[in-house]
Design a protein around this motif. Structure first.
Motif, PDB file in Angstrom:
ATOM      1  N   ALA A 383       0.794  -1.225   0.000  1.00  0.00           N
ATOM      2  CA  ALA A 383       0.000   0.000   0.000  1.00  0.00           C
ATOM      3  C   ALA A 383       0.828   1.277   0.000  1.00  0.00           C
ATOM      4  O   ALA A 383       0.423   2.281  -0.575  1.00  0.00           O
ATOM      5  CB  ALA A 383      -0.956  -0.004   1.195  1.00  0.00           C
ATOM      6  N   ARG A 384       1.977   1.270   0.650  1.00  0.00           N
ATOM      7  CA  ARG A 384       2.776   2.490   0.743  1.00  0.00           C
ATOM      8  C   ARG A 384       3.770   2.623  -0.400  1.00  0.00           C
ATOM      9  O   ARG A 384       4.536   3.580  -0.478  1.00  0.00           O
ATOM     10  CB  ARG A 384       3.521   2.505   2.085  1.00  0.00           C
ATOM     11  CG  ARG A 384       4.154   3.815   2.464  1.00  0.00           C
ATOM     12  CD  ARG A 384       3.163   4.915   2.703  1.00  0.00           C
ATOM     13  NE  ARG A 384       2.314   4.626   3.846  1.00  0.00           N
ATOM     14  CZ  ARG A 384       1.360   5.415   4.288  1.00  0.00           C
ATOM     15  NH1 ARG A 384       1.106   6.548   3.678  1.00  0.00           N
ATOM     16  NH2 ARG A 384       0.623   5.079   5.322  1.00  0.00           N
ATOM     17  N   GLY A 385       3.730   1.686  -1.343  1.00  0.00           N
ATOM     18  CA  GLY A 385       4.730   1.644  -2.395  1.00  0.00           C
ATOM     19  C   GLY A 385       4.832   2.884  -3.251  1.00  0.00           C
ATOM     20  O   GLY A 385       5.922   3.257  -3.694  1.00  0.00           O
ATOM     21  N   ASN A 386       3.699   3.542  -3.509  1.00  0.00           N
ATOM     22  CA  ASN A 386       3.729   4.732  -4.352  1.00  0.00           C
ATOM     23  C   ASN A 386       4.607   5.835  -3.787  1.00  0.00           C
ATOM     24  O   ASN A 386       5.031   6.734  -4.521  1.00  0.00           O
ATOM     25  CB  ASN A 386       2.314   5.276  -4.561  1.00  0.00           C
ATOM     26  CG  ASN A 386       1.519   4.437  -5.535  1.00  0.00           C
ATOM     27  OD1 ASN A 386       2.065   3.642  -6.280  1.00  0.00           O
ATOM     28  ND2 ASN A 386       0.203   4.603  -5.526  1.00  0.00           N
ATOM     29  N   VAL A 389       8.947   2.433  -2.612  1.00  0.00           N
ATOM     30  CA  VAL A 389       9.695   1.623  -3.574  1.00  0.00           C
ATOM     31  C   VAL A 389       9.395   1.972  -5.024  1.00  0.00           C
ATOM     32  O   VAL A 389      10.242   1.785  -5.900  1.00  0.00           O
ATOM     33  CB  VAL A 389       9.451   0.120  -3.330  1.00  0.00           C
ATOM     34  CG1 VAL A 389       9.892  -0.273  -1.931  1.00  0.00           C
ATOM     35  CG2 VAL A 389       7.994  -0.272  -3.564  1.00  0.00           C
ATOM     36  N   SER A 390       8.176   2.447  -5.304  1.00  0.00           N
ATOM     37  CA  SER A 390       7.833   2.725  -6.711  1.00  0.00           C
ATOM     38  C   SER A 390       7.510   4.188  -6.952  1.00  0.00           C
ATOM     39  O   SER A 390       6.777   4.533  -7.875  1.00  0.00           O
ATOM     40  CB  SER A 390       6.654   1.853  -7.152  1.00  0.00           C
ATOM     41  OG  SER A 390       5.461   2.246  -6.484  1.00  0.00           O
ATOM     42  N   TRP A 391       8.077   5.044  -6.123  1.00  0.00           N
ATOM     43  CA  TRP A 391       7.845   6.472  -6.300  1.00  0.00           C
ATOM     44  C   TRP A 391       8.499   6.954  -7.595  1.00  0.00           C
ATOM     45  O   TRP A 391       9.479   6.388  -8.064  1.00  0.00           O
ATOM     46  CB  TRP A 391       8.426   7.234  -5.114  1.00  0.00           C
ATOM     47  CG  TRP A 391       8.170   8.711  -5.178  1.00  0.00           C
ATOM     48  CD1 TRP A 391       7.000   9.362  -4.918  1.00  0.00           C
ATOM     49  CD2 TRP A 391       9.105   9.721  -5.534  1.00  0.00           C
ATOM     50  NE1 TRP A 391       7.156  10.714  -5.075  1.00  0.00           N
ATOM     51  CE2 TRP A 391       8.439  10.963  -5.464  1.00  0.00           C
ATOM     52  CE3 TRP A 391      10.447   9.698  -5.915  1.00  0.00           C
ATOM     53  CZ2 TRP A 391       9.071  12.165  -5.744  1.00  0.00           C
ATOM     54  CZ3 TRP A 391      11.078  10.892  -6.194  1.00  0.00           C
ATOM     55  CH2 TRP A 391      10.395  12.118  -6.112  1.00  0.00           C
ATOM     56  N   ALA A 483       3.430  15.743  -2.330  1.00  0.00           N
ATOM     57  CA  ALA A 483       2.607  14.654  -1.824  1.00  0.00           C
ATOM     58  C   ALA A 483       3.430  13.672  -1.007  1.00  0.00           C
ATOM     59  O   ALA A 483       3.004  13.206   0.056  1.00  0.00           O
ATOM     60  CB  ALA A 483       1.931  13.929  -2.986  1.00  0.00           C
ATOM     61  N   ARG A 484       4.616  13.366  -1.498  1.00  0.00           N
ATOM     62  CA  ARG A 484       5.491  12.437  -0.773  1.00  0.00           C
ATOM     63  C   ARG A 484       5.951  13.039   0.547  1.00  0.00           C
ATOM     64  O   ARG A 484       5.964  12.369   1.588  1.00  0.00           O
ATOM     65  CB  ARG A 484       6.700  12.107  -1.650  1.00  0.00           C
ATOM     66  CG  ARG A 484       7.545  10.947  -1.145  1.00  0.00           C
ATOM     67  CD  ARG A 484       8.821  10.894  -1.935  1.00  0.00           C
ATOM     68  NE  ARG A 484       9.450   9.580  -1.897  1.00  0.00           N
ATOM     69  CZ  ARG A 484      10.716   9.366  -2.184  1.00  0.00           C
ATOM     70  NH1 ARG A 484      11.487  10.379  -2.546  1.00  0.00           N
ATOM     71  NH2 ARG A 484      11.234   8.155  -2.141  1.00  0.00           N
ATOM     72  N   ILE A 521      11.638   2.755   3.882  1.00  0.00           N
ATOM     73  CA  ILE A 521      11.298   4.167   3.688  1.00  0.00           C
ATOM     74  C   ILE A 521      12.533   5.041   3.855  1.00  0.00           C
ATOM     75  O   ILE A 521      12.787   5.954   3.055  1.00  0.00           O
ATOM     76  CB  ILE A 521      10.180   4.578   4.661  1.00  0.00           C
ATOM     77  CG1 ILE A 521       8.855   3.957   4.212  1.00  0.00           C
ATOM     78  CG2 ILE A 521      10.049   6.093   4.735  1.00  0.00           C
ATOM     79  CD1 ILE A 521       7.709   4.171   5.152  1.00  0.00           C
ATOM     80  N   ARG A 522      13.317   4.775   4.893  1.00  0.00           N
ATOM     81  CA  ARG A 522      14.540   5.556   5.080  1.00  0.00           C
ATOM     82  C   ARG A 522      15.460   5.435   3.876  1.00  0.00           C
ATOM     83  O   ARG A 522      16.041   6.438   3.415  1.00  0.00           O
ATOM     84  CB  ARG A 522      15.265   5.078   6.339  1.00  0.00           C
ATOM     85  CG  ARG A 522      14.628   5.511   7.645  1.00  0.00           C
ATOM     86  CD  ARG A 522      15.277   4.796   8.821  1.00  0.00           C
ATOM     87  NE  ARG A 522      14.811   5.293  10.102  1.00  0.00           N
ATOM     88  CZ  ARG A 522      15.011   4.666  11.251  1.00  0.00           C
ATOM     89  NH1 ARG A 522      15.675   3.515  11.279  1.00  0.00           N
ATOM     90  NH2 ARG A 522      14.555   5.170  12.383  1.00  0.00           N
TER      91      ARG A 522
END
Length: 639
Positions: A383-386, A389-391, A483-484, A521-522
């Motif tokens: 769910a948090r990938g956007n 990892v896939s930003w 947004a990020r 995330i870091r």
């Protein structure tokens, strides 16, 4: 892994046994492996345990270490166990028998209130430090597990669920009008900007990334900074970035699939869930265990109306991933008899508050149910990938290059983008120029304000939202950089913990999101933007890193993206007339009118026809109408 509860009498009076039993009785609807209560004079700790990990089986919770005079009750899975064992110098032969709650207690003995700087995982816990007469608690950085509390001059009460606190005779059940005002006024999917508030006045929550300390009658909340946005990771080549990412991602997923039962995963046709599934399925091969995947598909008979570039039925991409990865038992679930409306009462009962994500509710709860039937106790998602990892958005990145006058780099990227997509160079530059100097084009569908003006004045909600940079018209779209940044700096964006925790307790399975792992995330936030947008390709890091792990049909899919819930209106067609009747009755609801401007609601309702367009499911006016309905049903049920 548990529902926890506790009472602490600040005036030192003993706690009536019936009060602790009342709190624990609210957990009786959840399955359990063990239920324990611990009383120590003016302190009560309780735990309704669900054993998920191997280390949790047979665990004693609450647990009291009489030597250190520390007592803990915890709802936690800690992922960086090996790292902590090394720092704590725990003997190798003892490590497999130490539970996560015991590990937290050992960490508290060493680091005290700085413990959160050492923990990686999903957790909510309280520790009674008898030597120092301190009650100390914490909730993980993203609020993956819920933790509520109530306080007055004599008592402090905490619990995983709101209903447990409401069982107590000294806790009143009252709607918090500030919470309701923000819920109605915020166009976005989060409920409020008030971090500690809940829908019940007098019941607060510990926010994500916060600790709480009760000492000498004082209650102190403190935010801890888990993410350092200034940290930078620099390697010499793409290959070094890819190897470092894959090593960390693989380690993270390996640590998140430890369980005594089956492992499952949400699987769409995209990169985030696909990458999680790929690493997890390969990891489980070593244990001779398959990965169970659960994929939502549109209802039978639905005709895909979505625009070019969007895909409502992602089965071709999903099956491509399943066949390529292997070791997967896949299920495709249409939930033909469910709709966003049919699930409202179940969701209100489960998550204990009004909610906004009704468009996906039927398949989200349906997948929990199906996973439970398959013996799954850990359910992975991406769910948090956007944002991790896939930003990576090409045009926002290109606009940034233009503003920084990095023109040679920009020209090279435009050439690559043109070759990859066939989009004309003139059109590409036009979009880049507008993004750089005019901002992203806003939405054409303003969010209708239905809040009662008197309520808006009493709560000062508009000024509060403006101070927090919330667009109350819902017309602006922030670029991906903003947004990020919002996702990781503004804690009110973190909302999934509520549904994750409550549904996990109901079905005895734990949601895990490797793309939301603190170390991932870091790492991702520390990388140069050029690792995410490169050679005309967005989401470059995950595409490069999954070469051979994901099929190219998915990995190199630049032209289409899945869209969830497009069949929402189609699903509601059989109940549309009864829905219209219920919606029109809302205007006569005596309590609802205190919160909602009835004339505006009437206007919106009159725009609904008997044969609605399929696009209505995504329109702002329909979203606010259904939010009003959800609020109305919540009031009817609880007040």
């Amino acid at each position: 892994m548990s529902a926890i509860a506790g009472i602490y009498h600040l005036n030192k009076e003993p706690i009536p046994i019936e009060h602790s039993k009342l709190m624990m009785s609210a957990f009786a609807k959840f399955p359990s492996d063990n239920i324990e209560l611990l009383h120590q004079d003016n302190l009560f700790f309780g735990c309704h345990a669900q054993w998920i990990t191997p280390e949790s089986v047979g665990e004693t919770l609450p647990y009291c270490d009489y030597n250190s005079q520390l007592t803990i009750t915890a709802d936690a899975i800690i992922d960086n166990r090996s790292e902590l064992f090394n720092k704590l110098q725990i003997d190798a032969e003892d490590r497999s028998t130490i539970s996560d709650s015991r590990l937290i207690l050992l960490a508290y003995q060493k680091w005290g209130e700085e413990i959160t700087s050492q923990l990686v995982g999903d957790y909510a816990f309280f520790i009674w430090d008898a030597k120092n007469q301190i009650l100390f608690g914490a909730r993980d950085f993203s609020g993956s597990r819920t933790l509520y509390f109530h306080q007055n001059h004599q008592k402090f009460v905490f619990s995983t669920t709101i209903s447990s606190i409401l069982q107590l005779p000294f806790v009143d059940k009252k709607l918090d009008e500030q919470w309701v005002a923000e819920f109605l006024a915020i166009p976005d999917m989060f409920n409020t900007v008030s971090l500690t508030s809940t829908v019940y006045k007098g019941i607060q929550q510990i926010p994500p990334s916060h600790t709480i300390k009760v000492n000498n009658g004082n209650v102190e909340l403190s935010r801890f900074n888990a993410i350092d946005l200034s940290r930078k990771t620099i390697f010499k080549s793409n290959e070094e970035y890819e190897e470092a990412f894959k090593e960390l991602y693989s380690k993270t997923i390996s640590e998140q699939v430890r369980t005594t039962r089956n492992v499952g995963a949400h699987l769409s046709g995209g990169l985030d869930s696909g990458s999680v599934v790929s690493f997890a399925a390969n990891r489980l091969k070593s244990e001779n265990k398959p990965l169970y995947t659960f994929s939502y598909i549109p209802a039978d008979g639905f005709n895909d109306w979505t625009p070019r570039g969007r895909v409502a039925d992602e089965r071709p991409f999903i099956k491509s991933t399943v066949e390529h990865v292997g070791n997967i038992q896949d299920k495709y679930l249409s939930f033909n008899n469910r709709s966003p409306i049919s699930e409202i009462d179940e969701w209100l009962e489960t998550i204990e508050m009004p909610y906004k994500f009704f468009g996906n509710s039927y398949w989200m709860s349906g997948i929990y149910e199906e996973a439970n039937k398959s013996g799954v106790s850990l359910l992975l998602n991406g769910a948090r990938g956007n944002y991790s990892v896939s930003w990576g958005s090409t045009f926002d990145y290109y606009a940034d290059l233009l503003k920084k006058l990095k023109l040679v780099h920009l020209y090279s990227e435009i050439q690559s983008y043109y070759k990859n997509t066939g989009t004309g160079r003139k059109r590409i530059f036009e979009i880049i120029y507008n993004r750089a100097f005019r901002g992203r084009k806003g939405l054409d569908d303003p969010f209708p304000s239905v809040i009662n003006p008197n309520l808006a004045i009493r709560t000062n909600v508009e000024e509060l939202l403006q101070k927090n940079d919330v667009d109350i018209k819902g017309l602006t779209i922030p670029n991906t950089f903003v947004a990020r940044n919002n996702q990781f700096k503004k804690l009110f964006y973190w909302g999934n913990g509520t549904s994750y925790t409550k549904f996990s307790l109901k079905y005895k399975l734990w949601n895990r999101d490797p793309t939301n792992d603190l170390r991932i995330i870091r790492f991702c936030l520390s990388l140069p933007n050029s690792q995410f947008i490169q050679k005309g390709i967005d989401r470059s890091l995950i595409r490069r890193s999954t070469k051979g792990l994901l099929p190219d049909k998915v990995r190199l899919n630049y032209r289409s993206r899945g869209i969830q819930g497009a069949d929402g209106i189609y699903r509601m067609s059989t109940e549309w007339n009864s829905l219209l009747i219920e919606l029109k009755e809302m205007v006569f609801h005596p309590i609802l009118s205190e919160f909602i401007h009835i004339p505006t609601l009437n206007i919106l309702l009159n725009e609904l026809g008997e044969d609605p367009e399929q696009t209505l499911i995504y329109e702002q006016r329909f979203k606010i109408i259904i939010r009003c309905l959800i609020l109305k049903r919540f009031i009817d049920k609880h007040f």
